[in-house]
Design a protein around this motif. Structure first.
Motif, short mmCIF file in Angstrom:
data_model
loop_
_atom_site.label_atom_id
_atom_site.label_comp_id
_atom_site.label_asym_id
_atom_site.label_seq_id
_atom_site.Cartn_x
_atom_site.Cartn_y
_atom_site.Cartn_z
N MET A 1 0.96 -1.27 -0.13
CA MET A 1 0.03 0.08 0.00
C MET A 1 0.89 1.23 0.15
SD MET A 1 -2.94 -1.14 2.73
CE MET A 1 -1.79 -1.72 3.89
N LYS A 2 0.37 2.32 -0.65
CA LYS A 2 0.97 3.47 -0.75
C LYS A 2 0.31 4.68 -0.33
CE LYS A 2 4.06 6.30 -3.53
NZ LYS A 2 4.69 6.33 -5.01
N THR A 3 0.69 5.56 0.39
CA THR A 3 -0.27 6.82 0.74
C THR A 3 0.31 8.10 -0.09
OG1 THR A 3 0.01 5.87 3.10
CG2 THR A 3 -0.80 8.42 2.40
N THR A 4 -0.74 8.77 -0.82
CA THR A 4 -0.47 9.75 -1.61
C THR A 4 -0.25 11.05 -0.82
OG1 THR A 4 -2.57 10.15 -2.05
CG2 THR A 4 -1.67 8.62 -3.56
N ASP A 5 0.29 12.22 -1.65
CA ASP A 5 0.54 13.35 -0.79
C ASP A 5 -1.03 13.82 -0.23
OD1 ASP A 5 3.12 13.24 -1.39
OD2 ASP A 5 3.04 14.37 -3.20
N ASP A 6 -2.08 13.39 -0.75
CA ASP A 6 -3.37 13.92 -0.18
C ASP A 6 -3.91 13.10 0.61
OD1 ASP A 6 -4.15 11.87 -1.67
OD2 ASP A 6 -5.77 13.08 -2.79
N GLY A 7 -3.27 12.04 1.22
CA GLY A 7 -3.55 11.19 2.36
C GLY A 7 -4.31 10.01 1.88
N THR A 8 -4.71 9.86 0.54
CA THR A 8 -5.28 8.64 0.04
C THR A 8 -4.27 7.43 0.08
OG1 THR A 8 -6.42 10.01 -1.23
CG2 THR A 8 -6.22 7.72 -1.98
N VAL A 9 -4.89 6.31 0.19
CA VAL A 9 -4.17 5.09 0.43
C VAL A 9 -4.47 4.13 -0.85
CG1 VAL A 9 -3.75 2.69 1.55
CG2 VAL A 9 -3.61 5.18 2.77
N GLU A 10 -3.47 3.84 -1.78
CA GLU A 10 -3.77 2.90 -2.80
C GLU A 10 -3.17 1.68 -2.64
OE1 GLU A 10 -2.19 5.46 -6.16
OE2 GLU A 10 -4.01 6.66 -6.04
N GLY A 11 -3.86 0.61 -2.73
CA GLY A 11 -3.27 -0.66 -2.54
C GLY A 11 -3.38 -2.10 -3.35
N HIS A 12 -2.65 -2.86 -3.16
CA HIS A 12 -2.93 -3.93 -4.00
C HIS A 12 -2.73 -5.36 -3.19
CE1 HIS A 12 -2.49 -7.02 -7.57
NE2 HIS A 12 -1.46 -7.71 -6.65
N ALA A 13 -3.60 -6.31 -3.30
CA ALA A 13 -3.43 -7.57 -2.48
C ALA A 13 -3.41 -8.77 -3.31
CB ALA A 13 -4.82 -7.49 -1.49
N GLU A 14 -2.59 -9.69 -2.75
CA GLU A 14 -2.64 -10.97 -3.25
C GLU A 14 -3.00 -11.95 -2.36
OE1 GLU A 14 -1.93 -11.94 -6.27
OE2 GLU A 14 -0.95 -10.15 -7.04
N VAL A 15 -3.98 -12.85 -2.59
CA VAL A 15 -4.73 -13.83 -1.78
C VAL A 15 -4.63 -15.23 -1.99
CG1 VAL A 15 -6.94 -14.40 -0.47
CG2 VAL A 15 -6.36 -11.93 -0.88
N ALA A 16 -4.23 -16.05 -1.07
CA ALA A 16 -3.93 -17.45 -1.48
C ALA A 16 -4.70 -18.13 -0.18
CB ALA A 16 -2.69 -17.86 -1.62
N ASP A 17 -5.66 -19.07 -0.51
CA ASP A 17 -6.31 -19.60 0.51
C ASP A 17 -6.42 -21.02 0.15
OD1 ASP A 17 -7.07 -17.27 1.86
OD2 ASP A 17 -9.06 -16.96 0.79
N GLN A 18 -6.73 -21.80 1.58
CA GLN A 18 -6.46 -23.25 1.36
C GLN A 18 -7.67 -23.90 2.14
OE1 GLN A 18 -2.74 -24.76 2.56
NE2 GLN A 18 -1.89 -24.53 0.55
N GLY A 19 -8.26 -25.08 2.13
CA GLY A 19 -9.22 -25.71 2.76
C GLY A 19 -10.71 -24.94 2.58
N PHE A 20 -11.18 -24.87 3.87
CA PHE A 20 -12.63 -24.28 4.05
C PHE A 20 -12.66 -22.82 3.37
CE2 PHE A 20 -15.39 -21.77 6.79
CZ PHE A 20 -16.58 -21.98 6.36
N ILE A 21 -11.89 -22.04 3.85
CA ILE A 21 -11.81 -20.69 3.51
C ILE A 21 -11.61 -20.58 1.94
CG2 ILE A 21 -10.68 -18.47 3.68
CD1 ILE A 21 -12.11 -19.29 6.05
N GLU A 22 -10.70 -21.57 1.27
CA GLU A 22 -10.72 -21.34 -0.15
C GLU A 22 -11.92 -21.66 -0.85
OE1 GLU A 22 -8.44 -23.94 -3.56
OE2 GLU A 22 -7.86 -24.27 -1.43
#
Length: 206
Positions: A1-22
């Motif tokens: 995640m990165k915070t811009t100069d105006d306080g906005t947070v921009e982010g990217h997430a990678e998700v890997a699950d197994q079992g019941f949650i997958e």
């Protein structure tokens, strides 16, 4: 995640699950109607107290012959109020449908008179990296937390390196059954309340 100069947070997430949650993630993401991805993304953010927008790259949830992974992108406007001083909690963005914060969503009732379905032995790890603007100085980061109960354990760590905050959170539940009795629910709720204190911990800055 990165915070811009105006306080906005921009982010990217990678998700890997197994079992019941997958299987939970596969079922939910495969059923999102075409064109409704942005609406679902906003609802997921709102469920954890975040206001913003985002989108899913759902991958191939119906391809059961391979492990399931997917990714998300999100924008949280004005999360960090600039200029300081101020405070904010660690943003989590759009994450797994079985994320650590979810334990608080399923334990809102003070008590239950009947068993609750959906309990399971689970293990979660979430790693966050947040880049902060050069113009602010962090004065306080949350203390590392550790919670140990018969029904599970939780640990978190916070480390600031220059203008980059690194956060790791790990939770394990050991219910030993697919349903929680009313007594187990009480233990799970107490466990969730302790975790919630850490999830609400704030970063202070000037």
């Amino acid at each position: 995640m990165k915070t811009t100069d105006d306080g906005t947070v921009e982010g990217h997430a990678e998700v890997a699950d197994q079992g019941f949650i997958e299987m939970l993630d596969r079922t939910i993401l495969a059923s999102i109607p075409e064109g409704q991805e942005a609406v679902i993304a906003s609802r997921v953010l709102a469920s954890t107290g975040q206001a913003g927008s985002g989108k899913f790259d759902v991958g191939e949830p119906r391809k059961l012959s391979q492990p399931y992974t997917y990714s998300t992108n999100f924008t949280l406007p004005d999360l960090v109020h600039l200029p300081g001083p101020g405070a904010f909690t660690v943003p989590t963005g759009i994450h797994s449908m079985g994320a650590i914060a979810g334990i608080g969503l399923v334990t809102t009732l003070p008590e239950r008179n009947f068993a609750m379905a959906g309990c399971a032995d689970t293990s979660h790890r979430e790693d966050y990296t947040l880049e902060l603007p050069k113009g602010i100085r962090v004065t306080t980061v949350p203390k590392n937390a550790s919670v140990k109960r018969p029904i599970g354990s939780y640990n978190s760590s916070y480390r600031l390196e220059g203008q980059t905050l690194h956060v790791t959170r790990e939770m394990t539940t050991t219910t030993g059954t697919p349903t929680c009795s009313p007594a187990q629910y009480g233990e799970l709720r107490a466990f969730a309340l302790e975790i919630g204190k850490d999830l609400r911990a704030q970063i202070l800055y000037q």
